[in-house]
Design a protein around this motif. Sequence first.
Motif, PDB file in Angstrom:
ATOM      1  N   ARG A   1      21.279   6.666  16.934  1.00 62.60           N
ATOM      2  CA  ARG A   1      22.635   6.145  17.114  1.00 62.60           C
ATOM      3  C   ARG A   1      22.801   4.820  16.371  1.00 62.60           C
ATOM      4  NH1 ARG A   1      26.139   6.174  22.669  1.00 62.60           N
ATOM      5  NH2 ARG A   1      27.810   4.771  21.998  1.00 62.60           N
TER       6      ARG A   1
ATOM      7  N   ALA B   1      25.321   4.048  13.276  1.00 63.18           N
ATOM      8  CA  ALA B   1      26.239   2.907  13.344  1.00 63.18           C
ATOM      9  C   ALA B   1      26.099   2.015  12.114  1.00 63.18           C
ATOM     10  CB  ALA B   1      25.975   2.106  14.616  1.00 63.18           C
TER      11      ALA B   1
ATOM     12  N   VAL C   1      27.595   3.854   9.016  1.00 61.68           N
ATOM     13  CA  VAL C   1      29.055   3.897   9.066  1.00 61.68           C
ATOM     14  C   VAL C   1      29.649   2.513   8.806  1.00 61.68           C
ATOM     15  CG1 VAL C   1      31.027   4.287  10.602  1.00 61.68           C
ATOM     16  CG2 VAL C   1      29.139   5.926  10.551  1.00 61.68           C
TER      17      VAL C   1
ATOM     18  N   ASP D   1      33.717   7.457  18.051  1.00 63.27           N
ATOM     19  CA  ASP D   1      32.612   7.083  18.925  1.00 63.27           C
ATOM     20  C   ASP D   1      31.307   7.600  18.338  1.00 63.27           C
ATOM     21  OD1 ASP D   1      31.447   5.867  21.064  1.00 63.27           O
ATOM     22  OD2 ASP D   1      31.857   7.473  22.484  1.00 63.27           O
ATOM     23  N   LEU D   2      30.179   7.059  18.833  1.00 63.91           N
ATOM     24  CA  LEU D   2      28.857   7.452  18.367  1.00 63.91           C
ATOM     25  C   LEU D   2      28.027   8.086  19.471  1.00 63.91           C
ATOM     26  CD1 LEU D   2      28.026   4.298  16.189  1.00 63.91           C
ATOM     27  CD2 LEU D   2      28.978   6.476  15.439  1.00 63.91           C
TER      28      LEU D   2
ATOM     29  N   ARG E   1      24.910  10.883  19.018  1.00 64.84           N
ATOM     30  CA  ARG E   1      24.517  10.971  17.604  1.00 64.84           C
ATOM     31  C   ARG E   1      23.006  11.146  17.526  1.00 64.84           C
ATOM     32  NH1 ARG E   1      28.348  13.045  15.575  1.00 64.84           N
ATOM     33  NH2 ARG E   1      28.493  13.573  17.782  1.00 64.84           N
TER      34      ARG E   1
ATOM     35  N   SER F   1      31.363   9.813  12.773  1.00 62.48           N
ATOM     36  CA  SER F   1      31.795   8.787  13.722  1.00 62.48           C
ATOM     37  C   SER F   1      33.227   8.932  14.193  1.00 62.48           C
ATOM     38  CB  SER F   1      31.636   7.389  13.100  1.00 62.48           C
ATOM     39  OG  SER F   1      32.576   7.188  12.060  1.00 62.48           O
TER      40      SER F   1
ATOM     41  N   ASP G   1      29.072  -1.016  18.796  1.00 64.51           N
ATOM     42  CA  ASP G   1      28.599   0.149  19.543  1.00 64.51           C
ATOM     43  C   ASP G   1      27.804  -0.273  20.772  1.00 64.51           C
ATOM     44  OD1 ASP G   1      28.195   3.052  19.769  1.00 64.51           O
ATOM     45  OD2 ASP G   1      26.103   2.566  19.392  1.00 64.51           O
TER      46      ASP G   1
ATOM     47  N   THR H   1      33.439   3.279  20.655  1.00 69.69           N
ATOM     48  CA  THR H   1      33.116   2.265  19.657  1.00 69.69           C
ATOM     49  C   THR H   1      34.357   1.861  18.863  1.00 69.69           C
ATOM     50  OG1 THR H   1      30.920   3.257  19.465  1.00 69.69           O
ATOM     51  CG2 THR H   1      31.577   1.695  17.755  1.00 69.69           C
TER      52      THR H   1
END
Length: 334
Positions: free
Chosen positions: A62, A66, A69, A188-189, A192, A257, A298, A312
């Motif tokens: 995750r 993040a 991204v 959102d993550l 992931r 994401s 996040d 997020t």
Amino acid sequence: MRIHRAPLVALACTLLLAVAALAALCMGIVSLTPIETLRALVDPARTDERAVAVVWSIRLPRIAVAALVGAALATTGVVMQALLRNPLAEPGITGVSAGAAVGAVAGITLGLSGSALWGVPLAAFAGATVVTLILQFVLQARKDLGSPTIILVGVSLSALAGALINVLIANAADDALVRSAMFWLAGDLELRNWQHAAIATVPILIGIGYFLTRIRALDALALGEQIAATSGVHVGRERTVLLLVASLVTGAAVAVSGIISFVGLVVPHAMRLVLGASHARLLPFSALGGALFMVLADTVARTAFGATVVQTGVVAALVGAPIFLFLLLRRQQS
């Protein structure tokens, strides 16, 4: 002075990113001490299985997503601001992220998420490319338009994309597809994993690497088309290719994401205040700052609100929207 600041800013951002990643690995429903976390990272064979599973299977992928991204959205924000000559431009505001979300939601509702690993990312890239080509057409057809008008075109495209997303969700085959599609709207993550990181890594790193090879062209384009042309830059070709690559990077980010806005606005603006407008410093530092921003956002979304579920993208908007309003009002005043 700004040139001499660069090493200090690089060191500070790197240390902050490492600290933020370590804190994100420690914090959560299953709380771990820094020693337990480092032991799980360095020597998983001799560490408690639960800690290893939490670190390697849940939190570390995750964090990786993040960071990817954040770097992607920040660098595409820098590129769009140079091409449109407007510090308020970024993928979320110009409609590129919304176009990518239309493609991703279409891919999900058509069942591509279960049949092909790259189906949804390719669909997201296609959606981002369509919006980018529309922006490019507007720029070519109406050279007299100011950059604020281009931003308004992006806002209208985002509204159109939102309408298309609603149609796709309303006509989805079953509720499971609707729930999957809603993820892209939330930004959102959650859940992931390493597969998502693998999907995003190649296009994002290739895109950022290409941006770094076009620093001179970006510096010239930021000064205006006439100055860029007299500097030997093929304006039409450079702008088209850069916008398409920005679409690829944005599509890859949105594919893993959902829509997360304002990262490409907040981070480049902060770096520009500290380091100046040279893209030789602005691009790599924005990538680093974007990764830091997303990891922090996040972590806050995941841990700071207790039992309340906060995405997020919501945290990023809570930070970015006031800054966007401030920049907009300051430009109107000037």
